[in-house]
Design a protein around this motif. Structure first.
Motif, PDB file in Angstrom:
ATOM      1  N   ARG A   1       2.242  -6.573  10.052  1.00 58.82           N
ATOM      2  CA  ARG A   1       2.058  -5.790   9.130  1.00 58.82           C
ATOM      3  C   ARG A   1       3.439  -5.155   8.727  1.00 58.82           C
ATOM      4  O   ARG A   1       3.906  -4.679   7.603  1.00 58.82           O
TER       5      ARG A   1
ATOM      6  N   SER B   1       6.335  -5.628   5.143  1.00 59.25           N
ATOM      7  CA  SER B   1       7.134  -4.387   4.547  1.00 59.25           C
ATOM      8  C   SER B   1       8.666  -4.847   4.643  1.00 59.25           C
ATOM      9  O   SER B   1       9.405  -4.573   3.579  1.00 59.25           O
TER      10      SER B   1
ATOM     11  N   GLU C   1      -6.683   7.094   0.260  1.00 61.17           N
ATOM     12  CA  GLU C   1      -7.962   6.292  -0.331  1.00 61.17           C
ATOM     13  C   GLU C   1      -8.538   5.723   0.899  1.00 61.17           C
ATOM     14  O   GLU C   1      -9.785   5.709   1.163  1.00 61.17           O
ATOM     15  N   ASP C   2      -7.761   4.759   1.631  1.00 63.51           N
ATOM     16  CA  ASP C   2      -8.390   3.918   2.761  1.00 63.51           C
ATOM     17  C   ASP C   2      -8.812   4.675   3.737  1.00 63.51           C
ATOM     18  O   ASP C   2      -9.924   4.418   4.310  1.00 63.51           O
TER      19      ASP C   2
ATOM     20  N   GLU D   1      -0.567   0.707  11.786  1.00 64.50           N
ATOM     21  CA  GLU D   1      -1.629   0.128  10.444  1.00 64.50           C
ATOM     22  C   GLU D   1      -0.876   0.238   9.118  1.00 64.50           C
ATOM     23  O   GLU D   1      -1.139  -0.607   8.348  1.00 64.50           O
ATOM     24  N   TYR D   2      -0.524   1.395   9.084  1.00 66.80           N
ATOM     25  CA  TYR D   2       0.212   1.804   7.544  1.00 66.80           C
ATOM     26  C   TYR D   2       1.764   1.821   7.627  1.00 66.80           C
ATOM     27  O   TYR D   2       2.130   2.878   7.727  1.00 66.80           O
TER      28      TYR D   2
ATOM     29  N   MET E   1       0.605  -1.017  -0.105  1.00 67.65           N
ATOM     30  CA  MET E   1       0.146  -0.033  -0.066  1.00 67.65           C
ATOM     31  C   MET E   1       0.992   1.305   0.063  1.00 67.65           C
ATOM     32  O   MET E   1       1.619   1.466   0.922  1.00 67.65           O
ATOM     33  N   THR E   2       0.658   2.110  -0.820  1.00 66.36           N
ATOM     34  CA  THR E   2       1.384   3.327  -1.034  1.00 66.36           C
ATOM     35  C   THR E   2       0.597   4.337  -0.322  1.00 66.36           C
ATOM     36  O   THR E   2      -0.567   4.211   0.051  1.00 66.36           O
TER      37      THR E   2
ATOM     38  N   ALA F   1       3.540   2.061   5.166  1.00 64.46           N
ATOM     39  CA  ALA F   1       4.091   3.205   3.990  1.00 64.46           C
ATOM     40  C   ALA F   1       4.025   4.407   4.740  1.00 64.46           C
ATOM     41  O   ALA F   1       4.895   5.194   4.222  1.00 64.46           O
TER      42      ALA F   1
ATOM     43  N   ARG G   1      -0.797   7.066  -1.765  1.00 71.07           N
ATOM     44  CA  ARG G   1      -1.769   7.293  -2.387  1.00 71.07           C
ATOM     45  C   ARG G   1      -3.099   6.360  -1.669  1.00 71.07           C
ATOM     46  O   ARG G   1      -4.163   6.683  -1.364  1.00 71.07           O
ATOM     47  N   HIS G   2      -2.459   5.119  -1.720  1.00 67.90           N
ATOM     48  CA  HIS G   2      -3.568   4.089  -1.077  1.00 67.90           C
ATOM     49  C   HIS G   2      -3.962   4.369   0.243  1.00 67.90           C
ATOM     50  O   HIS G   2      -5.069   4.252   0.604  1.00 67.90           O
ATOM     51  N   VAL G   3      -3.195   4.851   1.042  1.00 69.61           N
ATOM     52  CA  VAL G   3      -3.452   5.222   2.531  1.00 69.61           C
ATOM     53  C   VAL G   3      -4.449   6.315   2.484  1.00 69.61           C
ATOM     54  O   VAL G   3      -5.378   6.139   3.311  1.00 69.61           O
TER      55      VAL G   3
END
Length: 253
Positions: free
Chosen positions: A84, A88, A8-9, A22-23, A1-2, A25, A4-6
């Protein structure tokens, strides 16, 4: 997940409770620009035994230290309890191993392994319970050979700790920026604290942004109590060193 996707999420369900970890990226983007990774490598090299060739990192996260040192030693292992983060890390490392384990419950001896040097770079604040600190000290001891060393850095609990402090930090690339606003308040006389974060993540190409709240419960540690705990675990030489605004903890088995 980039990133950009973060964005969006988060915007898909902006009111869901979230954790910074959780992220990966977001974690990587922010910390790679805020933390001096070269200084962490230098810290490890400064306090390791002269003949060190086996390195264990507790709380390795996404593996930034592992990637910097994996070609310099015969064996490098990173341990973290967050799958998670490790997912990565596996994408970043080529020679180092990673393992999902809670370092308050796991030692290298559990797997029949032993290391020359072990490090915990920044993760001591996660150990909020005295029993967890005691368990961790014993696990570090069991993970090292005789003469092996452990090093970490931490913010000690002193009268200088600013209760109710606020801070804003911003990092950016050509496309993205991440602003982190934080407020920290002490919640106990033993150094426990709660930090509330608000992250604002912006994508200048797509002209989108997202805001995410996160709460962290940590602990500032008393240096003397920390030294006593590692003494009790069996370490023969324990020292707390104030160096260039950083408090370093070093122990020799």
């Amino acid at each position: 997940m980039t990133l950009r996707h973060v964005i969006e999420d988060i915007n898909e369900n902006p009111h869901r409770e979230r954790d910074f970890y959780e992220y990966p990226a977001l974690y990587d983007f922010y910390h790679s620009r805020m933390l001096d990774r070269d200084r962490q490598v230098n810290l490890l090299e400064r306090y390791q035994p002269d003949d060190a060739n086996r390195v264990l990192e507790f709380g390795c996260g996404t593996g930034p230290l592992l990637t910097r040192i994996e070609d310099e030693y015969e064996e490098v292992l990173g341990v973290d309890a967050d799958e998670r983060m490790l997912e990565s890390a596996r994408k970043h490392v080529s020679e180092a191993d990673v393992l999902e384990a809670d370092f308050t419950e796991w030692s290298a001896a559990d797997d029949g392994r032993v290391f020359d040097v072990a490090a915990l770079l920044g993760g001591l604040l996660h150990l909020t319970d005295n029993r967890d600190v005691e368990s961790f000290a014993k696990n570090v001891y069991e993970s090292l050979r005789e003469g092996g060393t452990f090093v970490t850095f931490f913010q000690p609990f002193t009268d200088d700790v600013d209760n109710g402090s606020t801070d804003t930090q911003t990092v950016e690339s050509e496309r993205f920026s991440v602003e982190r606003r934080s407020t920290t308040a002490l919640t106990s006389a033993d150094g426990h604290y709660t930090t509330t974060y608000v992250f604002t993540i912006r994508d200048t190409v797509r002209e989108t942004e997202a805001k995410m709240g996160s709460v962290f419960h940590g602990r500032f540690h008393d240096p003397d109590a920390l030294a006593d705990t590692f003494d009790a675990a069996g370490f023969s030489d324990v020292e707390v060193i104030d160096s260039d605004g950083t408090t370093i903890f070093h122990a020799v088995k």
